[in-house]
Design a protein around this motif. Structure first.
Motif, mmCIF file in Angstrom:
data_model
loop_
_atom_site.group_PDB
_atom_site.id
_atom_site.type_symbol
_atom_site.label_atom_id
_atom_site.label_comp_id
_atom_site.label_asym_id
_atom_site.label_seq_id
_atom_site.Cartn_x
_atom_site.Cartn_y
_atom_site.Cartn_z
ATOM 1 N N TYR A 83 7.547 1.751 -4.422
ATOM 2 C CA TYR A 83 8.625 1.148 -3.617
ATOM 3 C C TYR A 83 8.266 1.176 -2.130
ATOM 4 C CZ TYR A 83 12.200 0.639 -7.285
ATOM 5 O OH TYR A 83 12.928 0.236 -8.378
ATOM 6 N N LYS A 84 7.799 2.308 -1.652
ATOM 7 C CA LYS A 84 7.454 2.453 -0.234
ATOM 8 C C LYS A 84 6.354 1.469 0.166
ATOM 9 C CE LYS A 84 5.746 5.905 3.078
ATOM 10 N NZ LYS A 84 6.822 5.744 4.072
ATOM 11 N N ASP A 85 5.311 1.393 -0.659
ATOM 12 C CA ASP A 85 4.205 0.481 -0.347
ATOM 13 C C ASP A 85 4.666 -0.968 -0.329
ATOM 14 O OD1 ASP A 85 2.405 2.526 -0.072
ATOM 15 O OD2 ASP A 85 1.546 2.330 -2.069
ATOM 16 N N ASP A 86 5.523 -1.331 -1.285
ATOM 17 C CA ASP A 86 5.980 -2.713 -1.367
ATOM 18 C C ASP A 86 6.893 -3.074 -0.201
ATOM 19 O OD1 ASP A 86 6.217 -5.109 -3.505
ATOM 20 O OD2 ASP A 86 8.177 -4.802 -2.573
ATOM 21 N N LEU A 87 7.847 -2.199 0.097
ATOM 22 C CA LEU A 87 8.866 -2.522 1.092
ATOM 23 C C LEU A 87 8.384 -2.323 2.523
ATOM 24 C CD1 LEU A 87 11.893 -0.855 -0.731
ATOM 25 C CD2 LEU A 87 11.445 -3.302 -0.524
ATOM 26 N N GLU A 88 7.522 -1.336 2.731
ATOM 27 C CA GLU A 88 7.110 -1.014 4.095
ATOM 28 C C GLU A 88 5.718 -1.517 4.450
ATOM 29 O OE1 GLU A 88 7.549 3.138 4.881
ATOM 30 O OE2 GLU A 88 9.587 3.243 4.051
ATOM 31 N N ASN A 89 4.854 -1.657 3.450
ATOM 32 C CA ASN A 89 3.461 -1.982 3.741
ATOM 33 C C ASN A 89 2.988 -3.295 3.137
ATOM 34 O OD1 ASN A 89 3.217 0.598 5.023
ATOM 35 N ND2 ASN A 89 2.980 1.536 3.006
ATOM 36 N N GLY A 90 3.881 -4.002 2.437
ATOM 37 C CA GLY A 90 3.513 -5.287 1.859
ATOM 38 C C GLY A 90 2.520 -5.194 0.723
ATOM 39 N N ILE A 91 2.461 -4.027 0.063
ATOM 40 C CA ILE A 91 1.553 -3.826 -1.071
ATOM 41 C C ILE A 91 2.374 -3.991 -2.341
ATOM 42 C CG2 ILE A 91 -0.029 -2.229 -2.215
ATOM 43 C CD1 ILE A 91 -0.417 -0.853 0.491
ATOM 44 N N SER A 92 2.257 -5.107 -3.008
ATOM 45 C CA SER A 92 3.144 -5.470 -4.113
ATOM 46 C C SER A 92 2.985 -4.552 -5.313
ATOM 47 C CB SER A 92 2.873 -6.909 -4.550
ATOM 48 O OG SER A 92 3.634 -7.229 -5.704
ATOM 49 N N TYR A 93 4.110 -4.097 -5.868
ATOM 50 C CA TYR A 93 4.054 -3.315 -7.111
ATOM 51 C C TYR A 93 3.892 -4.208 -8.331
ATOM 52 C CZ TYR A 93 9.197 -4.068 -6.793
ATOM 53 O OH TYR A 93 10.451 -4.592 -6.646
ATOM 54 N N HIS A 94 3.824 -5.513 -8.134
ATOM 55 C CA HIS A 94 3.507 -6.418 -9.235
ATOM 56 C C HIS A 94 1.998 -6.520 -9.472
ATOM 57 C CE1 HIS A 94 7.604 -7.733 -9.856
ATOM 58 N NE2 HIS A 94 7.739 -7.960 -8.571
ATOM 59 N N LYS A 95 1.213 -5.878 -8.623
ATOM 60 C CA LYS A 95 -0.237 -5.834 -8.798
ATOM 61 C C LYS A 95 -0.666 -4.401 -9.060
ATOM 62 C CE LYS A 95 -1.253 -9.861 -5.913
ATOM 63 N NZ LYS A 95 -2.061 -10.402 -4.790
ATOM 64 N N ASP A 96 -1.714 -4.257 -9.869
ATOM 65 C CA ASP A 96 -2.233 -2.941 -10.222
ATOM 66 C C ASP A 96 -3.178 -2.459 -9.128
ATOM 67 O OD1 ASP A 96 -3.122 -0.640 -11.404
ATOM 68 O OD2 ASP A 96 -4.137 -1.613 -13.076
ATOM 69 N N HIS A 97 -2.801 -1.376 -8.477
ATOM 70 C CA HIS A 97 -3.645 -0.788 -7.439
ATOM 71 C C HIS A 97 -4.289 0.507 -7.927
ATOM 72 C CE1 HIS A 97 -2.049 -3.764 -4.648
ATOM 73 N NE2 HIS A 97 -0.846 -3.466 -5.108
ATOM 74 N N GLY A 98 -4.414 0.624 -9.253
ATOM 75 C CA GLY A 98 -5.122 1.756 -9.826
ATOM 76 C C GLY A 98 -4.288 2.662 -10.699
ATOM 77 N N ASN A 99 -2.947 2.518 -10.653
ATOM 78 C CA ASN A 99 -2.112 3.412 -11.473
ATOM 79 C C ASN A 99 -1.057 2.664 -12.279
ATOM 80 O OD1 ASN A 99 -0.136 2.726 -9.613
ATOM 81 N ND2 ASN A 99 -0.168 4.701 -8.561
ATOM 82 N N GLY A 100 -1.161 1.323 -12.350
ATOM 83 C CA GLY A 100 -0.197 0.541 -13.103
ATOM 84 C C GLY A 100 0.603 -0.381 -12.204
ATOM 85 N N LYS A 101 1.688 -0.965 -12.749
ATOM 86 C CA LYS A 101 2.434 -1.957 -11.968
ATOM 87 C C LYS A 101 3.710 -2.358 -12.725
ATOM 88 C CE LYS A 101 -0.434 -5.610 -14.007
ATOM 89 N NZ LYS A 101 -1.237 -6.812 -13.708
ATOM 90 N N ASP A 102 4.431 -3.305 -12.138
ATOM 91 C CA ASP A 102 5.566 -3.953 -12.794
ATOM 92 C C ASP A 102 5.109 -5.344 -13.222
ATOM 93 O OD1 ASP A 102 7.950 -5.014 -13.654
ATOM 94 O OD2 ASP A 102 8.756 -5.327 -11.643
ATOM 95 N N CYS A 103 4.854 -5.497 -14.507
ATOM 96 C CA CYS A 103 4.420 -6.805 -15.023
ATOM 97 C C CYS A 103 5.329 -7.277 -16.153
ATOM 98 C CB CYS A 103 2.973 -6.736 -15.514
ATOM 99 S SG CYS A 103 2.684 -5.529 -16.836
ATOM 100 N N TYR A 104 6.538 -6.704 -16.229
ATOM 101 C CA TYR A 104 7.438 -6.952 -17.353
ATOM 102 C C TYR A 104 8.546 -7.910 -16.936
ATOM 103 C CZ TYR A 104 10.290 -5.713 -21.464
ATOM 104 O OH TYR A 104 11.014 -5.730 -22.623
ATOM 105 N N LYS A 105 8.833 -8.907 -17.764
ATOM 106 C CA LYS A 105 9.906 -9.858 -17.487
ATOM 107 C C LYS A 105 11.178 -9.428 -18.198
ATOM 108 C CE LYS A 105 7.129 -14.027 -16.674
ATOM 109 N NZ LYS A 105 6.827 -15.404 -17.155
ATOM 110 N N VAL A 106 12.271 -9.334 -17.446
ATOM 111 C CA VAL A 106 13.545 -8.911 -18.017
ATOM 112 C C VAL A 106 14.513 -10.084 -18.131
ATOM 113 C CG1 VAL A 106 15.512 -7.361 -17.790
ATOM 114 C CG2 VAL A 106 13.248 -6.574 -17.146
#
Length: 287
Positions: A83-106
């Protein structure tokens, strides 16, 4: 001076032997900085549910009780940093940066393990997202929280929901205890807990459980080459199989007003410690 030195050394020695604070293996919290999400995880799985602010978020409004699955392949707690990386640093949690991600459609579905009334073969979703939440127990190995969904009306019923979830370290599964309070034309209410179906590769249906193995539901952020395993287990289910419209795998049971509906929901990722469908189906079968 010498005596003081000796005493100090003794104190330091005792301090070095003092037990260290146990590192948390679970977390659960409201995320007001991201549209009132409620996020939770242990060392194997991670999820979120959608809150009030998301209902009116420009360009992304969503009303859904569905659980969003955040895959991970490390034992560390990762959601706060994502959350911090996405909201403050523009690092999307929809991409895998080495520990997983959000790739699920609800979307407007049950996602990865939510429940709703199931009346005349239809999934009857709440009119709003959860309106309040509370953490009722928190230790390094277990956290328990409750999400409150306000009253809505459907098919002659007035229904409200308090969803209690227990997250324990070391397991792919979380425990749900849903209390539906209702007034309506009958004394019992059929409730379905289940999984929305994407590109399913394997599945298993038993008298009290459903399990699927499907391709990761691509968000478009980056190509997907992995799979997600999902399951719901409901003791004393009256039905386990496909929903009437074929969009979900569900377990169904009748409940009385104020009576807890207990079930387990779980998930895994093929890039973590469950590499193929048969391993996942075996895990679910032996629960």
């Amino acid at each position: 001076m010498k005596r003081i030195f000796i005493l100090t050394a003794a104190v330091l020695a005792l301090a070095s032997c003092a037990p260290k604070a146990e590192q948390a293996k679970v977390m659960a919290r409201l995320v007001p900085e991201r549209a009132d999400d409620f996020a939770w995880e242990n060392d194997k799985v991670a999820y979120r549910a959608y809150g009030e602010a998301l209902e009116t978020l420009p360009g992304g409004a969503l009303v859904s009780p569905g659980f969003d699955v955040w895959v991970k392949n490390v034992p560390d707690l990762v959601m706060d940093q994502r959350y911090k990386d996405d909201l403050e640093n523009g690092i999307s949690y929809h991409k895998d940066h080495g520990n997983g991600k959000d790739c699920y459609k609800v979307g407007v579905t049950l996602g990865g393990g939510a429940s709703v009334p199931y009346i005349d073969g239809a999934l009857c979703f709440p009119a709003t997202n959860f309106r309040s939440s509370e953490v009722v127990e928190s230790t390094p190995d277990k956290v328990v929280f409750v999400l409150h969904y306000p009253q809505w009306e459907v098919a002659g019923y007035k229904i409200s929901l308090d969803k209690k979830i227990t997250v324990t370290a070391g397991t792919f599964f979380c425990l749900a205890e849903d209390v539906y309070t209702f007034e309506g034309p009958t004394e019992t209410l059929p409730v379905a807990a289940g999984l929305v179906l994407h590109d399913v590769q394997a599945s298993a249906y038993g008298p009290d459980r459903v399990a699927i193995w499907e391709k990761a539901s691509d968000t478009g952020a980056e190509p997907e080459d992995s799979c997600i395993g999902l399951a719901v287990l409901m003791p004393d289910a009256s039905y386990a199989g496909l929903s009437a419209d074929g969009t979900h795998a569900i377990c169904v049971r009748e409940v009385r007003s104020g009576e807890p509906l207990t079930y387990w929901f779980g998930s895994c990722w093929s890039k973590a410690d469950v590499s193929d469908s048969q391993i996942w189906l075996d895990i679910v079968a032996t629960m």
